[in-house]
Write an enzyme that holds these catalytic residues in place. Structure first.
Site, PDB file in Angstrom:
ATOM      1  N   ILE A  82       0.536  -1.166  -0.180  1.00 49.26           N
ATOM      2  CA  ILE A  82       0.479  -0.005  -0.082  1.00 49.26           C
ATOM      3  C   ILE A  82       0.784   0.821  -0.268  1.00 49.26           C
ATOM      4  O   ILE A  82       2.160   1.435   0.615  1.00 49.26           O
ATOM      5  CB  ILE A  82      -0.891   0.054   0.728  1.00 49.26           C
ATOM      6  CG1 ILE A  82      -2.085  -1.074   0.745  1.00 49.26           C
ATOM      7  CG2 ILE A  82      -1.756   1.462   1.488  1.00 49.26           C
ATOM      8  CD1 ILE A  82      -2.514  -1.410   2.581  1.00 49.26           C
ATOM      9  N   GLU A  85       4.068   7.752   2.006  1.00 46.78           N
ATOM     10  CA  GLU A  85       3.915   8.223   1.858  1.00 46.78           C
ATOM     11  C   GLU A  85       5.022   8.550   1.523  1.00 46.78           C
ATOM     12  O   GLU A  85       6.046   9.934   0.578  1.00 46.78           O
ATOM     13  CB  GLU A  85       4.288   9.666   3.835  1.00 46.78           C
ATOM     14  CG  GLU A  85       2.739   9.340   3.774  1.00 46.78           C
ATOM     15  CD  GLU A  85       2.914  10.485   4.587  1.00 46.78           C
ATOM     16  OE1 GLU A  85       3.880  10.993   5.760  1.00 46.78           O
ATOM     17  OE2 GLU A  85       1.215  10.783   5.580  1.00 46.78           O
ATOM     18  N   THR A  86       6.324   8.078   1.269  1.00 46.61           N
ATOM     19  CA  THR A  86       7.605   8.499   0.665  1.00 46.61           C
ATOM     20  C   THR A  86       7.970   7.138  -0.995  1.00 46.61           C
ATOM     21  O   THR A  86       6.777   7.024  -1.022  1.00 46.61           O
ATOM     22  CB  THR A  86       8.318   7.559   1.499  1.00 46.61           C
ATOM     23  OG1 THR A  86       8.574   5.660   1.658  1.00 46.61           O
ATOM     24  CG2 THR A  86       8.223   8.010   3.587  1.00 46.61           C
ATOM     25  N   HIS A  88       9.240   4.106  -1.108  1.00 43.85           N
ATOM     26  CA  HIS A  88       9.249   2.721  -0.483  1.00 43.85           C
ATOM     27  C   HIS A  88       8.569   2.030  -1.476  1.00 43.85           C
ATOM     28  O   HIS A  88       9.018   1.643  -2.470  1.00 43.85           O
ATOM     29  CB  HIS A  88       9.391   2.169   1.155  1.00 43.85           C
ATOM     30  CG  HIS A  88       9.092   1.286   1.357  1.00 43.85           C
ATOM     31  ND1 HIS A  88      10.679   0.827   1.278  1.00 43.85           N
ATOM     32  CD2 HIS A  88       8.253   0.222   1.846  1.00 43.85           C
ATOM     33  CE1 HIS A  88      10.272   0.016   1.419  1.00 43.85           C
ATOM     34  NE2 HIS A  88       9.438  -0.613   2.281  1.00 43.85           N
TER      35      HIS A  88
END
EC number: 2.5.1.78
Length: 158
Positions: A82, A85-86, A88
């Site tokens: 999912i 905010e990064t 990643h």
């Protein structure tokens, strides 16, 4: 979800094939259900030799899928990633997709990419094959990979 083009995957006659299923433990409640749906699809297709392995996260899926691809006719990789905010999310999705594709090509064994790469938990729930889901990626991925394994068998016969 595109909302169009769904082949409405029906069970295939895959009796005699061996299937490996590898699932991540992140979002365990959803992946557990996806694994159960994958096992149900395998059973509906006549597959009785099914082995399930679990790994920490989605990045670990390709290496276990590769080990399975050496022993099984087909492999299903299941997980949920999912977006946060990064960056990643992008790295994980790219690594998983590239890794699973590489395994399939290197081992010449179909590997289903049943990893949900979504923007929200709601989108994951919509695709995890729950009672109120609009898609069932555990089932769909399994039938698709078994179908591919059958296609390879037919090619090898000719």
């Amino acid at each position: 979800m595109a909302g169009f083009g769904d082949p409405h995957t029906q069970p295939v006659d895959a009796a005699g094939l061996r299937l490996g299923i590898v699932g991540s433990r992140w979002h365990n409640d959803l992946v557990d259900h996806m694994v159960e749906r994958a096992k149900a699809a395998a059973e509906a297709c006549g597959v009785t030799d099914v082995v399930v392995a679990r790994v920490a996260g989605s990045v670990e899926l390709p290496v276990v899928a590769q080990a399975m691809a050496k022993r099984f006719d087909a492999v299903v990789a299941l997980g949920v990633v999912i977006k946060g905010e990064t960056q990643h999310f992008e790295y994980v999705c790219d690594a998983v997709t590239s890794g699973l594709t590489r395994v399939a090509l290197d081992e010449q064994t179909p590997v289903a990419h049943g990893v949900l790469t979504v923007q929200s938990l709601g989108q994951a729930r919509d695709r995890a094959g729950l009672e109120d889901s609009i898609e069932d990626k555990g089932w769909q991925s399994t039938v698709a990979v078994l179908d591919a394994a059958l296609a390879i068998r037919e090619i090898e016969k000719s």
